[in-house]
Design a protein around this motif. Structure first.
Motif, short mmCIF file in Angstrom:
data_model
loop_
_atom_site.label_atom_id
_atom_site.label_comp_id
_atom_site.label_asym_id
_atom_site.label_seq_id
_atom_site.Cartn_x
_atom_site.Cartn_y
_atom_site.Cartn_z
N ARG A 145 12.08 -56.62 -33.36
CA ARG A 145 12.77 -56.48 -32.22
C ARG A 145 13.18 -55.15 -32.08
N ILE A 146 12.75 -54.57 -30.54
CA ILE A 146 13.20 -53.55 -29.99
C ILE A 146 14.35 -53.53 -28.99
N ARG A 147 15.34 -52.84 -29.37
CA ARG A 147 16.44 -53.09 -28.21
C ARG A 147 16.52 -51.70 -27.37
N LEU A 148 16.30 -52.06 -26.15
CA LEU A 148 16.40 -50.77 -25.09
C LEU A 148 17.63 -50.89 -24.30
N ALA A 149 18.00 -49.61 -23.98
CA ALA A 149 19.59 -49.69 -23.24
C ALA A 149 19.33 -48.55 -22.14
N ALA A 174 4.18 -47.04 -30.68
CA ALA A 174 3.69 -47.30 -32.00
C ALA A 174 4.10 -48.54 -32.54
N SER A 175 5.46 -49.02 -32.21
CA SER A 175 5.93 -50.27 -32.63
C SER A 175 5.09 -51.38 -32.12
N ALA A 176 4.65 -51.31 -30.80
CA ALA A 176 3.89 -52.32 -30.03
C ALA A 176 2.48 -52.36 -30.82
N ARG A 177 1.88 -51.35 -31.35
CA ARG A 177 0.81 -51.29 -31.99
C ARG A 177 0.60 -51.97 -33.39
#
Length: 108
Positions: free
Chosen positions: A9-13, A30-33
């Motif tokens: 889980r990546i939290r964007l704000a 990098a997280s997506a890869r």
């Protein structure tokens, strides 16, 4: 952060405009890869501009290119309107219920 079932889980704000997108681009990609199942939490995003949309689509392509899945979670109404108006929701599904989102990310 990691959720059960191998989901990242990546939290964007804040504002996802040109500046913010440039700031997070490297770490986000990098997280997506690395992720096989990626949940991008948009519940704290207040504005989504074209560069933010580009970042989301690029990440989704990176995940999908390795046979993974990416979904968007809980965007505010204004952000949802941007996503649906430009058709991003047809490329990256949007969920508002965490249990359903996690189910959608499970391998088949």
């Amino acid at each position: 952060d990691a959720l059960q079932g191998g989901i990242t889980r990546i939290r964007l704000a804040g504002r996802m405009d040109f500046e913010a997108s440039a700031e997070i681009d490297e770490a986000f990609m990098a997280s997506a890869r690395a992720a096989q199942a990626l949940l991008v939490d948009l519940s704290k995003v207040t504005f989504l501009g074209s560069m933010g949309i580009r970042a989301l689509i690029s990440a989704a392509k990176a995940v999908r290119g390795r046979g993974g899945k990416m979904i968007l979670f809980g965007p505010e109404p204004d952000v949802t309107k941007v996503l649906t108006t430009c058709g991003t929701d047809t490329l990256i599904p949007i969920y508002y219920d965490l249990a359903l989102a996690r189910k959608a990310l499970r391998p088949r």
